[in-house]
Design an enzyme around this catalytic site. Structure first.
Site: not given
Ligand code: TYM
Length: 344
Positions: A111, A206, A209
């Site tokens: 992230k 994966k 969102k």
């Protein structure tokens, strides 16, 4: 005493990965366990959120929980920021966790990306807040998707170190439970045939969102047309479906679609392959469209109905926060006594 805790971030619309990897398992556990389900709005802030969008997303995730079958009378549904003990215990967890442990967290690395100097301190401390969420309720079982495994291992390490660091105080105050210490070590519950749902465009990534392609995921708010289109366009390979699970090895897109079918129908992958093995993807995809629409379209409809009355949702969150606080406050007070804080 067994207690289930889990949560989801209100960062954008929930998708099929959230649903099959976690939410369906929550609904099942609700029948057998005392359950606390959180909308982790404080976690969402680790990346910048538009405040109006955040508010909307908190209500939307709450609506998704209920529409998927979580009963707010039976289970506790609330948003994290309304129970301030989450932040209080997170600070204690920050002081127990070691920098070396945090540095190993792969989700932070993903992230934060290349510009790590510019990542928020909150993003770095994220797993420690997650540990606090779980330990604050002395939760014993945590149903999540596979991607949360490392965070749960960290939670167990924090619980263990707290128990060790304060063992004499825990004993002196009579707050230990057997040889376990104060905090039980929570069990990750990573269950079912869809523990890691992959992108519909790339079976090695994966479903998430943050993927820029909306065709990579099925959102819980998608209507029947969108669901059908996304499944029809989903990447496959040219082979027929195998009849046994080991035939899925090295075929990530096939494995993903079979896992999705299994998750939606509540059977094992092997049972899906018994039915569709030897057939082409076209036939299987048509069946998957029917199944997905049958299972997901009612959830989207129910979410719309619930979201038409935001005040009702806010009342559910408020009542849930009160029930959550009633469990959390005494535990937080015990933690304060254990570490040596003075309470007047
Ligand atoms: P979050 O919001 O990213 O995801 C919510 C849940 O959905 C699961 N999940 C998936 N499962 C299968 N396949 C996928 N592609 C997929 N994507 C997401 C996640 O594993 C998760 O169970 N850190 C957590 C939120 C959290 C939490 C907690 C969870 C905060 N405190 C305490 C449990 C206990 C998170 O970011 O989940």
């Amino acid at each position: 005493h067994q207690r289930v805790f889990s949560g989801m971030q209100p960062t954008s619309t929930l998708h099929l990965g959230n649903y099959l990897g976690a939410l369906t398992n929550w609904v099942a556990m609700q029948e057998t366990h005392e359950c606390v389900f959180c909308v982790v709005d404080m976690h969402a802030l680790t990346l910048w959120q538009d405040p109006a969008d955040l508010k909307r997303a908190i209500r939307e995730v709450t609506a998704a929980y209920i529409a998927a079958g979580i009963d707010p009378q039976k289970s506790i549904i609330f948003n994290q920021s309304q129970v301030s003990a989450h932040a209080e215990l997170a600070w204690i967890c920050n002081c127990v966790a070691r920098l070396g442990w945090m540095n190993r967290m792969t989700q932070f690395k993903e992230k934060a990306g290349k510009d790590r100097e510019n990542a928020s301190l909150g993003l770095y401390a994220y797993p420690s807040l997650m540990a606090a969420d779980i330990l604050l309720y002395k939760a014993t079982h945590v149903p999540v998707g596979e991607d949360q495994k490392q965070h749960l291992e960290l939670t167990r390490d924090i619980a263990q170190k707290f128990n060790n660091d304060f063992a004499p105080q825990i004993a002196e105050l009579g707050l230990g439970t057997g040889e376990l210490g104060f905090f039980p070590l929570p069990e990750p519950m990573i269950m079912g045939p869809a523990q890691r749902v992959m992108s519909l465009r790339d079976g090695t990534k994966k479903m998430s969102k943050s993927d820029t392609s909306d065709y990579s995921r099925i959102n819980l708010t998608d209507d029947a047309d969108a669901i059908a289109q996304k499944i029809r366009k989903a990447k496959t390979d040219p082979e027929a479906l195998p009849s046994e699970e080991k035939g899925l090895e090295g075929r990530p897109e096939a494995e993903n679609l079979v896992g999705i079918y299994a998750g939606l129908s509540g059977v094992a992958k092997s049972a899906v392959l018994q039915q569709f093995g030897g057939g082409q993807f076209s036939g299987f995809k048509a069946a998957l469209v029917d199944l997905a629409v049958e299972k997901l379209a009612p959830i989207a409809g129910e979410m719309r109905r619930l979201l038409a009355e935001p005040r009702h949702i806010d009342a559910i969150l408020g009542a849930g926060a009160e029930r959550a606080g009633a469990i959390a406050t005494p535990i937080m007070n015990e933690v304060k006594d254990i570490v040596g804080f003075v309470r007047g």
